[in-house]
Scaffold this motif. Structure first.
Motif, PDB file in Angstrom:
ATOM      1  N   GLY A 167       0.793  -1.228   0.000  1.00  0.00           N
ATOM      2  CA  GLY A 167       0.000   0.000   0.000  1.00  0.00           C
ATOM      3  C   GLY A 167       0.822   1.272   0.000  1.00  0.00           C
ATOM      4  N   ARG A 168       2.119   1.166  -0.277  1.00  0.00           N
ATOM      5  CA  ARG A 168       2.986   2.357  -0.247  1.00  0.00           C
ATOM      6  C   ARG A 168       2.928   3.158  -1.539  1.00  0.00           C
ATOM      7  NH1 ARG A 168       6.455  -1.695   2.029  1.00  0.00           N
ATOM      8  NH2 ARG A 168       6.527  -1.513   4.306  1.00  0.00           N
ATOM      9  N   THR A 169       2.500   2.525  -2.628  1.00  0.00           N
ATOM     10  CA  THR A 169       2.391   3.196  -3.914  1.00  0.00           C
ATOM     11  C   THR A 169       1.385   2.437  -4.763  1.00  0.00           C
ATOM     12  OG1 THR A 169       3.597   3.984  -5.870  1.00  0.00           O
ATOM     13  CG2 THR A 169       4.281   1.874  -4.939  1.00  0.00           C
ATOM     14  N   ASP A 170       0.921   3.049  -5.836  1.00  0.00           N
ATOM     15  CA  ASP A 170       0.018   2.386  -6.773  1.00  0.00           C
ATOM     16  C   ASP A 170       0.663   2.198  -8.139  1.00  0.00           C
ATOM     17  OD1 ASP A 170      -2.005   2.147  -4.942  1.00  0.00           O
ATOM     18  OD2 ASP A 170      -3.111   3.911  -5.603  1.00  0.00           O
ATOM     19  N   ILE A 171       1.894   2.654  -8.293  1.00  0.00           N
ATOM     20  CA  ILE A 171       2.520   2.696  -9.612  1.00  0.00           C
ATOM     21  C   ILE A 171       3.847   1.942  -9.624  1.00  0.00           C
ATOM     22  CG2 ILE A 171       3.457   4.210 -11.408  1.00  0.00           C
ATOM     23  CD1 ILE A 171       1.552   6.373 -10.440  1.00  0.00           C
ATOM     24  N   CYS A 172       4.061   1.169 -10.674  1.00  0.00           N
ATOM     25  CA  CYS A 172       5.366   0.576 -10.973  1.00  0.00           C
ATOM     26  C   CYS A 172       5.774   1.092 -12.353  1.00  0.00           C
ATOM     27  CB  CYS A 172       5.295  -0.949 -11.021  1.00  0.00           C
ATOM     28  SG  CYS A 172       4.782  -1.740  -9.484  1.00  0.00           S
ATOM     29  N   ALA A 173       6.998   1.580 -12.479  1.00  0.00           N
ATOM     30  CA  ALA A 173       7.469   2.082 -13.769  1.00  0.00           C
ATOM     31  C   ALA A 173       8.977   1.947 -13.843  1.00  0.00           C
ATOM     32  CB  ALA A 173       7.049   3.534 -13.961  1.00  0.00           C
ATOM     33  N   ARG A 174       9.464   1.388 -14.946  1.00  0.00           N
ATOM     34  CA  ARG A 174      10.904   1.219 -15.109  1.00  0.00           C
ATOM     35  C   ARG A 174      11.218   0.704 -16.500  1.00  0.00           C
ATOM     36  NH1 ARG A 174      12.824  -4.376 -13.643  1.00  0.00           N
ATOM     37  NH2 ARG A 174      14.802  -3.353 -13.210  1.00  0.00           N
ATOM     38  N   GLU A 175      12.493   0.786 -16.861  1.00  0.00           N
ATOM     39  CA  GLU A 175      12.990   0.085 -18.032  1.00  0.00           C
ATOM     40  C   GLU A 175      13.412  -1.310 -17.586  1.00  0.00           C
ATOM     41  OE1 GLU A 175      16.070   2.141 -20.093  1.00  0.00           O
ATOM     42  OE2 GLU A 175      14.794   3.861 -20.610  1.00  0.00           O
ATOM     43  N   LYS A 176      13.078  -2.298 -18.386  1.00  0.00           N
ATOM     44  CA  LYS A 176      13.408  -3.672 -18.030  1.00  0.00           C
ATOM     45  C   LYS A 176      13.549  -4.493 -19.296  1.00  0.00           C
ATOM     46  CE  LYS A 176      10.215  -6.549 -16.851  1.00  0.00           C
ATOM     47  NZ  LYS A 176       9.173  -7.311 -16.153  1.00  0.00           N
ATOM     48  N   ARG A 177      13.958  -5.755 -19.124  1.00  0.00           N
ATOM     49  CA  ARG A 177      14.125  -6.647 -20.250  1.00  0.00           C
ATOM     50  C   ARG A 177      13.159  -7.829 -20.147  1.00  0.00           C
ATOM     51  NH1 ARG A 177      20.355  -7.476 -19.223  1.00  0.00           N
ATOM     52  NH2 ARG A 177      19.500  -7.141 -17.127  1.00  0.00           N
ATOM     53  N   TYR A 178      12.635  -8.224 -21.306  1.00  0.00           N
ATOM     54  CA  TYR A 178      11.812  -9.425 -21.420  1.00  0.00           C
ATOM     55  C   TYR A 178      12.516 -10.418 -22.332  1.00  0.00           C
ATOM     56  CZ  TYR A 178       7.830  -6.820 -19.480  1.00  0.00           C
ATOM     57  OH  TYR A 178       6.998  -6.099 -18.675  1.00  0.00           O
ATOM     58  N   ILE A 179      12.179 -11.674 -22.162  1.00  0.00           N
ATOM     59  CA  ILE A 179      12.684 -12.722 -23.039  1.00  0.00           C
ATOM     60  C   ILE A 179      11.529 -13.181 -23.929  1.00  0.00           C
ATOM     61  CG2 ILE A 179      13.766 -14.983 -23.197  1.00  0.00           C
ATOM     62  CD1 ILE A 179      14.943 -14.515 -20.435  1.00  0.00           C
ATOM     63  N   ARG A 180      11.677 -12.963 -25.221  1.00  0.00           N
ATOM     64  CA  ARG A 180      10.646 -13.368 -26.165  1.00  0.00           C
ATOM     65  C   ARG A 180      10.542 -14.897 -26.253  1.00  0.00           C
ATOM     66  NH1 ARG A 180       8.912 -10.439 -30.569  1.00  0.00           N
ATOM     67  NH2 ARG A 180       9.381 -12.298 -31.830  1.00  0.00           N
ATOM     68  N   ARG A 181       9.502 -15.342 -26.898  1.00  0.00           N
ATOM     69  CA  ARG A 181       9.279 -16.782 -27.077  1.00  0.00           C
ATOM     70  C   ARG A 181      10.427 -17.431 -27.843  1.00  0.00           C
ATOM     71  NH1 ARG A 181       6.558 -20.355 -30.671  1.00  0.00           N
ATOM     72  NH2 ARG A 181       5.299 -21.946 -29.595  1.00  0.00           N
TER      73      ARG A 181
END
Length: 229
Positions: A167-181
């Protein structure tokens, strides 16, 4: 009662002893005449309608017509109750408009968008997100976003999620990496906002994901090729 008099702006003496047709405007009486007849036939009639009231202007009313029976159980009149729910109606309309706008953005496919659960599952997503992550919809729906996150970025994601769950924030925001299929690692900008229930618990997250792989690659190339000072 006094509330009805306040809403309509009519003095008591202008109403007592008069018929519905005499008290109501022609358009309102035409609207409710059938309902009044049904009530006099013994039916409980409930409905909601917009109405012009002289003192309050255009209002949305929740109305009930109930048969009033005398000691012989014969219908002797009608008990009318009405509740002004204009604010609730306008809130519902504003919410509907907001949902329609969101649906438009969701379906346009300009950016990857998804609704995810507190359990990290994909509840709903658009075609653009499938393109970014390389998964067909039926397969992506069986994954969690943690499974597609680069392992080196997962700890930071979970830390941000913990802040939201606490309950400390309602937002997550960042640059990150995903691994495609197909195993290719992509760079992305991710932002998510939680939608909470009235008791404060999380209903779901609305997430936006943009593929910035080409931009990050160009930035790295520029860094490597820049002359030393």
């Amino acid at each position: 009662n006094t509330e009805y008099l306040r809403r309509t702006g009519q003095p008591r003496e202008a109403i007592i002893g008069r018929t519905f047709a005499e008290v109501m405007s022609e358009d309102i009486f035409a609207l409710v005449r059938d309902r009044l007849d049904r009530c006099l036939a013994g039916e409980l009639v409930q409905f909601q309608t917009w109405c012009e009231l002289s003192r309050k202007g255009r209002c949305f009313l929740d109305v009930s017509y109930a048969p009033y029976r005398d000691e012989t159980d014969a219908i002797a009149g009608i008990v009318i109750t009405s509740r002004d729910i204009t604010d609730l109606k306008r809130t519902e309309e504003a919410l509907h408009e907001s949902e329609q706008r969101f649906r438009g953005y969701f379906e346009q496919g300009l950016i990857g968008m998804a609704i995810t659960s507190p359990e990290k599952k994909w509840i709903q997503f658009n075609d653009r997100l499938c393109e970014i992550l390389g998964y067909p919809p039926e397969e992506l729906s069986r994954k969690t976003w943690t499974e597609l996150t680069h392992p080196a970025d997962l700890a930071t994601d979970l830390e941000q999620l913990g802040q939201v769950l606490a309950g400390r924030t309602d937002i997550c925001a960042r640059e990150k990496r995903y691994i495609r299929r197909d195993g290719v690692v992509i760079d992305a900008e991710m932002s998510a906002r939680c939608v909470r229930r009235p008791d404060g618990t999380i209903r779901h997250f609305v997430a936006m994901i943009q593929d910035i792989t080409e931009r990050k690659r160009a930035e790295r190339c520029l860094l490597y090729t820049s002359p030393s000072p």
